[in-house]
Design a protein around this motif. Structure first.
Motif, mmCIF file in Angstrom:
data_model
loop_
_atom_site.group_PDB
_atom_site.id
_atom_site.type_symbol
_atom_site.label_atom_id
_atom_site.label_comp_id
_atom_site.label_asym_id
_atom_site.label_seq_id
_atom_site.Cartn_x
_atom_site.Cartn_y
_atom_site.Cartn_z
ATOM 1 N N GLY A 1 0.826 -1.197 0.000
ATOM 2 C CA GLY A 1 0.000 0.000 0.000
ATOM 3 C C GLY A 1 0.859 1.244 0.000
ATOM 4 O O GLY A 1 2.073 1.196 -0.235
ATOM 5 N N THR A 2 0.222 2.371 0.267
ATOM 6 C CA THR A 2 0.883 3.671 0.247
ATOM 7 C C THR A 2 1.019 4.206 1.661
ATOM 8 O O THR A 2 0.071 4.158 2.447
ATOM 9 C CB THR A 2 0.083 4.660 -0.622
ATOM 10 O OG1 THR A 2 -0.028 4.120 -1.944
ATOM 11 C CG2 THR A 2 0.760 6.022 -0.684
ATOM 12 N N TRP A 3 2.202 4.711 1.972
ATOM 13 C CA TRP A 3 2.535 5.269 3.284
ATOM 14 C C TRP A 3 2.950 6.724 3.095
ATOM 15 O O TRP A 3 3.670 7.038 2.144
ATOM 16 C CB TRP A 3 3.694 4.493 3.904
ATOM 17 C CG TRP A 3 3.398 3.049 4.150
ATOM 18 C CD1 TRP A 3 3.456 2.028 3.244
ATOM 19 C CD2 TRP A 3 2.979 2.459 5.375
ATOM 20 N NE1 TRP A 3 3.117 0.839 3.842
ATOM 21 C CE2 TRP A 3 2.809 1.078 5.154
ATOM 22 C CE3 TRP A 3 2.729 2.968 6.655
ATOM 23 C CZ2 TRP A 3 2.403 0.197 6.147
ATOM 24 C CZ3 TRP A 3 2.329 2.094 7.650
ATOM 25 C CH2 TRP A 3 2.169 0.723 7.397
ATOM 26 N N ARG A 4 2.519 7.594 3.992
ATOM 27 C CA ARG A 4 2.868 9.004 3.874
ATOM 28 C C ARG A 4 3.183 9.575 5.250
ATOM 29 O O ARG A 4 2.575 9.190 6.239
ATOM 30 C CB ARG A 4 1.699 9.751 3.247
ATOM 31 C CG ARG A 4 2.079 11.087 2.662
ATOM 32 C CD ARG A 4 0.968 11.705 1.854
ATOM 33 N NE ARG A 4 0.776 10.977 0.599
ATOM 34 C CZ ARG A 4 -0.405 10.637 0.101
ATOM 35 N NH1 ARG A 4 -1.508 10.969 0.717
ATOM 36 N NH2 ARG A 4 -0.481 9.984 -1.035
ATOM 37 N N GLU B 1 6.417 9.994 0.621
ATOM 38 C CA GLU B 1 5.457 8.950 0.291
ATOM 39 C C GLU B 1 6.216 7.732 -0.203
ATOM 40 O O GLU B 1 7.101 7.846 -1.042
ATOM 41 C CB GLU B 1 4.491 9.431 -0.787
ATOM 42 C CG GLU B 1 3.447 8.375 -1.149
ATOM 43 C CD GLU B 1 2.475 8.872 -2.192
ATOM 44 O OE1 GLU B 1 1.593 9.677 -1.839
ATOM 45 O OE2 GLU B 1 2.625 8.461 -3.361
ATOM 46 N N ARG C 1 5.506 3.670 -1.565
ATOM 47 C CA ARG C 1 4.494 2.712 -2.016
ATOM 48 C C ARG C 1 5.144 1.350 -2.204
ATOM 49 O O ARG C 1 6.184 1.231 -2.854
ATOM 50 C CB ARG C 1 3.879 3.176 -3.333
ATOM 51 C CG ARG C 1 2.765 2.263 -3.796
ATOM 52 C CD ARG C 1 1.925 2.915 -4.887
ATOM 53 N NE ARG C 1 0.766 2.073 -5.157
ATOM 54 C CZ ARG C 1 0.711 1.186 -6.149
ATOM 55 N NH1 ARG C 1 1.738 1.033 -6.966
ATOM 56 N NH2 ARG C 1 -0.361 0.453 -6.327
ATOM 57 N N SER D 1 4.141 -2.485 -3.597
ATOM 58 C CA SER D 1 3.112 -3.186 -4.361
ATOM 59 C C SER D 1 3.648 -4.550 -4.805
ATOM 60 O O SER D 1 4.836 -4.830 -4.682
ATOM 61 C CB SER D 1 2.679 -2.350 -5.573
ATOM 62 O OG SER D 1 3.784 -2.093 -6.420
ATOM 63 N N LYS E 1 -0.118 4.633 6.976
ATOM 64 C CA LYS E 1 -0.744 4.090 5.781
ATOM 65 C C LYS E 1 -1.923 4.975 5.399
ATOM 66 O O LYS E 1 -2.679 5.409 6.261
ATOM 67 C CB LYS E 1 -1.203 2.650 6.024
ATOM 68 C CG LYS E 1 -1.466 1.878 4.765
ATOM 69 C CD LYS E 1 -1.718 0.428 5.068
ATOM 70 C CE LYS E 1 -0.662 -0.409 4.365
ATOM 71 N NZ LYS E 1 -0.933 -1.826 4.493
#
Length: 158
Positions: free
Chosen positions: A20-23, A41, A43, A45, A157
């Motif tokens: 997923g995407t983390w920021r 950010e 990501r 995958s 996340k």
């Protein structure tokens, strides 16, 4: 061409928490540069193969201007070892090897090769998931400085 997400490869299943995407925000320091803060950010995958794709970008908190970007692949092995290859927007490339701990949700890496770098000689990275937040620390050595902290960040996340 299939557009649905393929099943997660069994080698990747222990890392599903990363996908997923983390920021979040981070900070950098080093004896040869002024300290700085940044937005970030990351990501993670997968494609159904035994590899995790990784992309990262950072920006100046004050202006939103881009700072750094890198991408690569995490290749976990069933024996608890992991290989990571990363290409940075600066042209520097890293090949890192290390270990992961599924129970502690940690990944520790040390460079085997740092290429196309005139000053950077060695890097290490440590990732850890604590209370649902992903944190990391990057250490770096150069031709004039020993291995020491350079970057650290905490990401959530999204």
């Amino acid at each position: 061409m299939a557009t649905e997400t393929p099943p997660i490869h069994p080698f990747i299943t222990p890392f599903s928490y990363l996908l997923g995407t983390w920021r979040g925000q981070g900070e950098g320091e080093y004896p040869t540069i002024p300290s700085f803060r940044y937005g970030e950010e990351i990501r993670f995958s997968h494609s159904g193969k035994p590899v995790i794709a990784y992309t990262q970008k950072t920006w100046k908190l004050e202006t939103g201007d881009p700072m750094h970007a890198e991408s690569g692949y995490f290749r976990p092995k069933p024996d608890g070892s992991i290989e990571v290859v990363i290409a940075q927007s600066t042209g520097l490339v890293e090949v890192q090897k290390g270990a992961y701990n599924v129970d502690k949700q940690t990944i520790t890496l040390k460079s085997e090769l740092v290429g196309n770098a005139s000053k950077v000689k060695e890097t290490s990275r440590a990732f850890e998931l604590v209370d649902g937040k992903l944190s990391y620390v990057v250490h770096m050595s150069t031709t004039t400085q020993h291995l020491q902290p350079h970057l650290k960040a905490t990401l959530e996340k999204v």
